[in-house]
Write an enzyme that holds these catalytic residues in place. Structure first.
Site, PDB file in Angstrom:
ATOM      1  N   ASP A   1      41.112 -37.479 -26.338  1.00 39.71           N
ATOM      2  CA  ASP A   1      41.809 -36.308 -26.234  1.00 39.71           C
ATOM      3  C   ASP A   1      43.312 -36.125 -26.695  1.00 39.71           C
ATOM      4  O   ASP A   1      43.837 -37.185 -26.828  1.00 39.71           O
ATOM      5  CB  ASP A   1      41.487 -35.831 -24.751  1.00 39.71           C
ATOM      6  CG  ASP A   1      40.268 -35.778 -24.110  1.00 39.71           C
ATOM      7  OD1 ASP A   1      39.168 -35.158 -24.817  1.00 39.71           O
ATOM      8  OD2 ASP A   1      39.913 -36.054 -22.877  1.00 39.71           O
TER       9      ASP A   1
ATOM     10  N   ASP B   1      35.393 -30.314 -27.116  1.00 36.38           N
ATOM     11  CA  ASP B   1      35.595 -29.570 -25.971  1.00 36.38           C
ATOM     12  C   ASP B   1      35.829 -28.157 -26.421  1.00 36.38           C
ATOM     13  O   ASP B   1      35.311 -27.292 -25.809  1.00 36.38           O
ATOM     14  CB  ASP B   1      36.773 -30.092 -25.114  1.00 36.38           C
ATOM     15  CG  ASP B   1      36.664 -31.431 -24.549  1.00 36.38           C
ATOM     16  OD1 ASP B   1      35.392 -32.046 -24.468  1.00 36.38           O
ATOM     17  OD2 ASP B   1      37.690 -32.124 -24.369  1.00 36.38           O
TER      18      ASP B   1
END
Length: 160
Positions: free
Chosen positions: A111, A126
């Site tokens: 991330d 995402d």
């Protein structure tokens, strides 16, 4: 064709950005993006959204594969049709596949996107899943409005 193009493009862009982050940033490094308040921060997540259930990356990879299989099943049945639904499903599958690849290959998801709200840290997979959900909702609304309009037209026609 649109579905597969979007899914492939999302997967490739997602994996490319994650490779760049892993190559050029150490875990924990932060890079501010101008005055936008947005920043990049390299984070490795072995769980799911919100860093819940850490250490279960491969389990969530299996769940992602099942999700993708479900989308493919409903596409095959003809439930996912039209531009908005096809593109939305492509975004969702591309995002799910991008994160599943990380989970199976690295046992963690990379991330790196931190938005000004400061709520969580995401990656492009995402974001793509969220875009896909919005597109599916738009497609469902369009289909519902078309059905409603067709029903009103049928009811307005004189009956013989």
């Amino acid at each position: 064709m649109l579905f597969y193009f979007v899914a492939l493009l999302v997967t490739l862009v997602d994996q490319g950005t994650k490779i760049a982050v892993r190559m050029y940033m150490e875990v924990g490094d932060v890079m501010r993006l101008g005055d936008s308040g947005m920043q990049l921060q390299h984070y490795e997540n072995t769980g799911m959204a919100g860093s819940l259930f850490q250490g279960n990356a491969r389990l969530f990879g299996v769940i992602a594969v099942l999700f993708i299989a479900g989308i493919l099943y409903y596409r095959r049945k003809g439930e996912i049709r039209g531009f908005w639904m096809q593109a939305g499903a492509g975004f969702m599958v591309g995002g799910a596949l991008g994160n599943a690849l990380d989970r199976f290959i690295y046992a963690r998801v990379t991330d790196f996107l931190v938005f000004p709200s400061g709520r969580g840290i995401l990656n492009l997979a995402d974001v793509a899943i969220n875009i896909g959900v919005v597109m599916i909702i738009i497609g469902m609304l369009i289909r519902a409005f078309q059905s409603y309009r067709a029903k009103r037209l049928r009811n307005a026609l004189p009956k013989n």
